[in-house]
Design a protein around this motif. Sequence first.
Motif, PDB file in Angstrom:
ATOM      1  N   PHE A   1      25.887  32.628 -27.922  1.00 22.05           N
ATOM      2  CA  PHE A   1      27.176  31.794 -27.954  1.00 22.05           C
ATOM      3  C   PHE A   1      27.051  30.858 -26.885  1.00 22.05           C
ATOM      4  O   PHE A   1      26.402  30.940 -26.034  1.00 22.05           O
ATOM      5  CB  PHE A   1      28.688  32.997 -27.708  1.00 22.05           C
ATOM      6  CG  PHE A   1      28.583  33.894 -28.974  1.00 22.05           C
ATOM      7  CD1 PHE A   1      29.903  32.916 -30.279  1.00 22.05           C
ATOM      8  CD2 PHE A   1      29.349  35.037 -29.028  1.00 22.05           C
ATOM      9  CE1 PHE A   1      29.825  33.332 -30.833  1.00 22.05           C
ATOM     10  CE2 PHE A   1      29.166  35.342 -30.667  1.00 22.05           C
ATOM     11  CZ  PHE A   1      30.125  34.538 -31.091  1.00 22.05           C
ATOM     12  N   ALA A   2      27.505  29.634 -26.966  1.00 24.23           N
ATOM     13  CA  ALA A   2      27.360  28.398 -26.558  1.00 24.23           C
ATOM     14  C   ALA A   2      28.707  27.761 -26.142  1.00 24.23           C
ATOM     15  O   ALA A   2      29.989  27.684 -27.593  1.00 24.23           O
ATOM     16  CB  ALA A   2      26.297  27.635 -26.827  1.00 24.23           C
ATOM     17  N   ASP A   3      29.001  26.848 -25.099  1.00 27.71           N
ATOM     18  CA  ASP A   3      30.214  25.721 -25.018  1.00 27.71           C
ATOM     19  C   ASP A   3      29.379  24.713 -25.926  1.00 27.71           C
ATOM     20  O   ASP A   3      28.567  24.549 -26.006  1.00 27.71           O
ATOM     21  CB  ASP A   3      30.549  25.520 -23.944  1.00 27.71           C
ATOM     22  CG  ASP A   3      31.526  25.005 -23.341  1.00 27.71           C
ATOM     23  OD1 ASP A   3      31.816  23.796 -23.890  1.00 27.71           O
ATOM     24  OD2 ASP A   3      32.784  25.251 -23.088  1.00 27.71           O
ATOM     25  N   LEU A   4      30.871  24.143 -26.729  1.00 21.32           N
ATOM     26  CA  LEU A   4      31.023  22.846 -27.648  1.00 21.32           C
ATOM     27  C   LEU A   4      29.791  22.117 -26.984  1.00 21.32           C
ATOM     28  O   LEU A   4      29.328  21.225 -27.336  1.00 21.32           O
ATOM     29  CB  LEU A   4      32.115  23.128 -28.427  1.00 21.32           C
ATOM     30  CG  LEU A   4      32.197  23.968 -29.390  1.00 21.32           C
ATOM     31  CD1 LEU A   4      33.585  23.105 -29.852  1.00 21.32           C
ATOM     32  CD2 LEU A   4      30.969  23.669 -30.492  1.00 21.32           C
ATOM     33  N   ASP A   5      30.634  21.580 -25.695  1.00 20.01           N
ATOM     34  CA  ASP A   5      29.998  20.217 -24.304  1.00 20.01           C
ATOM     35  C   ASP A   5      28.762  21.011 -24.034  1.00 20.01           C
ATOM     36  O   ASP A   5      28.208  20.232 -23.145  1.00 20.01           O
ATOM     37  CB  ASP A   5      31.286  20.892 -23.761  1.00 20.01           C
ATOM     38  CG  ASP A   5      32.655  20.167 -24.331  1.00 20.01           C
ATOM     39  OD1 ASP A   5      32.487  18.997 -24.910  1.00 20.01           O
ATOM     40  OD2 ASP A   5      33.290  20.811 -24.027  1.00 20.01           O
ATOM     41  N   SER A   6      27.799  21.772 -24.793  1.00 23.43           N
ATOM     42  CA  SER A   6      26.894  22.161 -23.797  1.00 23.43           C
ATOM     43  C   SER A   6      25.718  21.403 -24.712  1.00 23.43           C
ATOM     44  O   SER A   6      25.496  20.746 -25.547  1.00 23.43           O
ATOM     45  CB  SER A   6      26.054  23.522 -24.671  1.00 23.43           C
ATOM     46  OG  SER A   6      26.984  25.217 -23.225  1.00 23.43           O
ATOM     47  N   VAL A   7      24.726  20.847 -24.009  1.00 19.10           N
ATOM     48  CA  VAL A   7      23.556  19.717 -23.955  1.00 19.10           C
ATOM     49  C   VAL A   7      22.846  20.276 -24.909  1.00 19.10           C
ATOM     50  O   VAL A   7      21.549  21.258 -25.256  1.00 19.10           O
ATOM     51  CB  VAL A   7      22.791  19.378 -23.275  1.00 19.10           C
ATOM     52  CG1 VAL A   7      21.878  18.509 -23.586  1.00 19.10           C
ATOM     53  CG2 VAL A   7      23.920  18.353 -21.845  1.00 19.10           C
TER      54      VAL A   7
ATOM     55  N   ARG B   1      18.626  26.234 -32.667  1.00 20.55           N
ATOM     56  CA  ARG B   1      19.105  26.423 -33.751  1.00 20.55           C
ATOM     57  C   ARG B   1      20.389  26.538 -33.754  1.00 20.55           C
ATOM     58  O   ARG B   1      20.922  27.546 -33.160  1.00 20.55           O
ATOM     59  CB  ARG B   1      18.228  28.063 -34.351  1.00 20.55           C
ATOM     60  CG  ARG B   1      16.706  28.169 -34.909  1.00 20.55           C
ATOM     61  CD  ARG B   1      16.398  29.396 -35.391  1.00 20.55           C
ATOM     62  NE  ARG B   1      16.179  30.161 -33.279  1.00 20.55           N
ATOM     63  CZ  ARG B   1      16.137  31.264 -33.113  1.00 20.55           C
ATOM     64  NH1 ARG B   1      16.957  32.108 -34.008  1.00 20.55           N
ATOM     65  NH2 ARG B   1      16.154  31.939 -31.994  1.00 20.55           N
ATOM     66  N   VAL B   2      21.569  25.791 -33.924  1.00 22.68           N
ATOM     67  CA  VAL B   2      22.746  26.054 -34.077  1.00 22.68           C
ATOM     68  C   VAL B   2      23.118  26.540 -35.470  1.00 22.68           C
ATOM     69  O   VAL B   2      22.532  26.397 -36.401  1.00 22.68           O
ATOM     70  CB  VAL B   2      23.040  24.534 -33.650  1.00 22.68           C
ATOM     71  CG1 VAL B   2      24.475  24.682 -33.483  1.00 22.68           C
ATOM     72  CG2 VAL B   2      22.465  24.303 -32.983  1.00 22.68           C
ATOM     73  N   VAL B   3      24.276  27.269 -35.061  1.00 22.34           N
ATOM     74  CA  VAL B   3      25.317  28.118 -36.458  1.00 22.34           C
ATOM     75  C   VAL B   3      26.635  28.009 -35.561  1.00 22.34           C
ATOM     76  O   VAL B   3      27.219  28.060 -34.429  1.00 22.34           O
ATOM     77  CB  VAL B   3      25.503  30.177 -36.790  1.00 22.34           C
ATOM     78  CG1 VAL B   3      25.558  30.150 -37.205  1.00 22.34           C
ATOM     79  CG2 VAL B   3      23.824  29.544 -37.005  1.00 22.34           C
TER      80      VAL B   3
END
Length: 87
Positions: free
Chosen positions: A65-71, A77-79
């Motif tokens: 999981f990542a933050d929407l504002d991450s670079v 690979r994005v989901v």
Amino acid sequence: MSNSNTFPKTITVQYFAALQEQAGITTENLTLELTSYRELYRYLAEKYQFHLLEHQIKVAVNDEFADLDSVIQDQDRVVFIPPVAGG
């Protein structure tokens, strides 16, 4: 001087559930000059007419999981994960 985060990056985006239905595909490779996953979601929402708003989805990058504002990083690979119905 240009922002080093805006050079073209090639990423793989996977779609599930409602987003997959709306996009009509399960996976695509994109080369874009975007900075954050929020910008990417806005781009895809416009492209595919996604009905879900940013606050309704989560993002996972390279299986975490990542933050929407991450670079965005090259070769990510994005989901985007829509809400899961529960009872």
